[in-house]
Design an enzyme around this catalytic site. Structure first.
Site, PDB file in Angstrom:
ATOM      1  N   GLN A 100       0.947  -1.132   0.064  1.00  0.00           N
ATOM      2  CA  GLN A 100       0.087  -0.168  -0.167  1.00  0.00           C
ATOM      3  C   GLN A 100       0.902   1.245   0.065  1.00  0.00           C
ATOM      4  O   GLN A 100       1.821   1.477   0.947  1.00  0.00           O
ATOM      5  CB  GLN A 100      -0.812  -0.073   1.354  1.00  0.00           C
ATOM      6  CG  GLN A 100      -2.060   1.335   1.072  1.00  0.00           C
ATOM      7  CD  GLN A 100      -2.626   1.431   2.274  1.00  0.00           C
ATOM      8  OE1 GLN A 100      -2.024   1.802   3.566  1.00  0.00           O
ATOM      9  NE2 GLN A 100      -4.002   1.170   2.419  1.00  0.00           N
ATOM     10  N   TYR A 182      -6.066  10.825   4.295  1.00  0.00           N
ATOM     11  CA  TYR A 182      -4.551  11.133   3.845  1.00  0.00           C
ATOM     12  C   TYR A 182      -4.751  11.766   2.313  1.00  0.00           C
ATOM     13  O   TYR A 182      -5.881  12.000   2.059  1.00  0.00           O
ATOM     14  CB  TYR A 182      -3.888   9.739   3.670  1.00  0.00           C
ATOM     15  CG  TYR A 182      -3.753   9.120   5.110  1.00  0.00           C
ATOM     16  CD1 TYR A 182      -3.218   9.779   6.163  1.00  0.00           C
ATOM     17  CD2 TYR A 182      -4.039   7.806   5.295  1.00  0.00           C
ATOM     18  CE1 TYR A 182      -3.021   9.081   7.677  1.00  0.00           C
ATOM     19  CE2 TYR A 182      -3.973   7.230   6.820  1.00  0.00           C
ATOM     20  CZ  TYR A 182      -3.436   8.003   7.731  1.00  0.00           C
ATOM     21  OH  TYR A 182      -3.356   7.495   9.057  1.00  0.00           O
ATOM     22  N   LEU A 301     -14.917  -4.454  10.709  1.00  0.00           N
ATOM     23  CA  LEU A 301     -15.422  -5.282  11.856  1.00  0.00           C
ATOM     24  C   LEU A 301     -15.622  -6.551  11.524  1.00  0.00           C
ATOM     25  O   LEU A 301     -16.842  -6.927  12.026  1.00  0.00           O
ATOM     26  CB  LEU A 301     -16.159  -4.308  12.830  1.00  0.00           C
ATOM     27  CG  LEU A 301     -15.505  -3.099  13.670  1.00  0.00           C
ATOM     28  CD1 LEU A 301     -16.531  -2.479  14.448  1.00  0.00           C
ATOM     29  CD2 LEU A 301     -14.210  -3.729  14.537  1.00  0.00           C
TER      30      LEU A 301
END
Length: 370
Positions: A100, A182, A301
């Site tokens: 990444q 970001y 999750l």
């Protein structure tokens, strides 16, 4: 038959199953260089039986690091430091790898999470951050510098150079970090992008720079390298980036040559209101997958094998990514396969750990001992 444990192709990259290990920052590099920690951390995950292993956010420049301890790939020295980790994984695991690549933008120059995670201004040992606009992430933080045309080109060149190093390492995939507040996400969101030039204002303009980076990276590496982007499908803030804009972006990514989209959410503002719960982001992945047909990785999750199975079986996402669940249980794919009556890859050194009642868990195995 378990759908979670069927093969799947992300463009040129074929996964043995639909489980991906999501990028997880470790904040353990030295001047951006991989250390023994990365050998141990990535090495154990490469033996987990997942279909894909993605490294943590890897900075394309020193100022693009989230913290001073982030992994980087902005020089040949950084490539050389990561090479032994890749070589060790290649020797003992057939699991494909992806890096990444990211730039933290205005969220750079931060403390490590276990040190509080706060912004570190230049006057206190940090560095000057850059962003689409001179708007800090949170009130009271040191303001970033707005990138000019030369700065935008420099960032784009940094992504290209890092992508070429990924390919030189023999790594099969690249994920561009366009999520979690970001830099690339900062261009997308009207909360952080207040530019009045061709990179701000309309949706088309706000998408322009992330798409330019994607196209530049796609051009810089062979077609055999899988390239995609992680996005935040929603800012979870009124007036921010949302799922409908994400669908438009996913279509544009597809047209630009992306092989997948990895759907997360949030991170752009401390004002976000996120309704946390199992699979809380999966509906975003489902919307994008069915609206575009672009291979979609869902995350959020997902901790139980049955839940992951249902996501794939119901076509909510093509691949399920796990992060914290993999840190807690690095053998999660083994245990998922056992629960779902499937098979999973395991190194021969571990074959004798196969439970007696699950004689085919690791596939066709044969052990002998004197």
């Amino acid at each position: 038959m378990s759908q979670l444990f069927t093969p799947y192709a992300l463009g040129p990259l074929t996964l043995a199953n639909r489980i991906a290990i999501a990028p997880m920052c470790q904040y353990s590099a030295e001047d951006g260089l991989a250390t023994e920690w990365h050998m141990i951390h990535l090495g154990q995950l490469a033996l987990s039986g997942a279909g894909l292993l993605m490294t943590e956010a890897t900075a394309v420049s020193p100022e693009g690091r989230i913290s001073a301890w982030d992994l980087g790939l902005w020089s040949d020295a950084h490539q050389a430091a990561l090479a032994p980790v890749v070589q060790a994984i290649r020797k003992h695991s057939a699991m494909p790898l992806a890096v990444q690549l990211g730039h933290a933008g205005r969220k750079a120059s931060s403390q490590r999470p276990w040190e509080g995670g706060a912004s570190v201004p230049p006057a206190h040992g940090g560095w000057q951050t850059v962003a689409p606009s001179a708007v800090p992430h949170a009130t009271g933080e040191h303001a970033p510098l707005a990138l000019d045309e030369a700065g935008l080109q420099r960032v784009k060149d940094d992504f290209v150079a890092a992508a070429r190093r990924v390919h030189a390492l023999g790594i099969e995939g690249i994920e561009l970090h366009g999520a979690h507040g970001y830099l690339l996400h900062q261009f997308l969101s009207p909360l952080s992008n207040q530019r009045t030039d061709r990179y701000g204002g309309t949706l088309e303009n706000r998408m322009r720079f992330p798409l330019e980076v994607l196209r530049a990276v796609r051009t810089a590496v062979p077609e055999s390298v899988c390239v995609g982007m992680r996005i935040s499908a929603s800012d979870w803030v009124q007036g921010g980036w949302d799922i409908e804009q994400s669908v438009v972006l996913a279509r544009e990514l597809q047209q630009a040559g992306a092989h997948f989209v990895h759907v997360s959410s949030g991170g752009i503002s401390p004002l976000q209101q996120i309704p946390l719960g199992p699979g809380y982001q999966i509906h975003f992945a489902r919307r994008i997958k069915h609206a575009t047909g672009l291979p979609t990785i869902g995350v959020g999750l997902v901790t139980e094998p049955e839940h992951a199975e249902s996501i794939v079986a119901q076509e909510d996402a093509d691949v399920v990514a796990l992060a914290r669940a993999m840190l807690y249980d690095p053998r999660w794919p083994w245990h998922a396969a056992a629960k779902l009556g499937a098979q999973v890859q395991a190194p021969p050194q571990y074959w004798r750990s196969q439970p007696r009642e699950l004689k085919d868990l690791f596939g066709s195995t044969r052990l002998g001992q004197r």
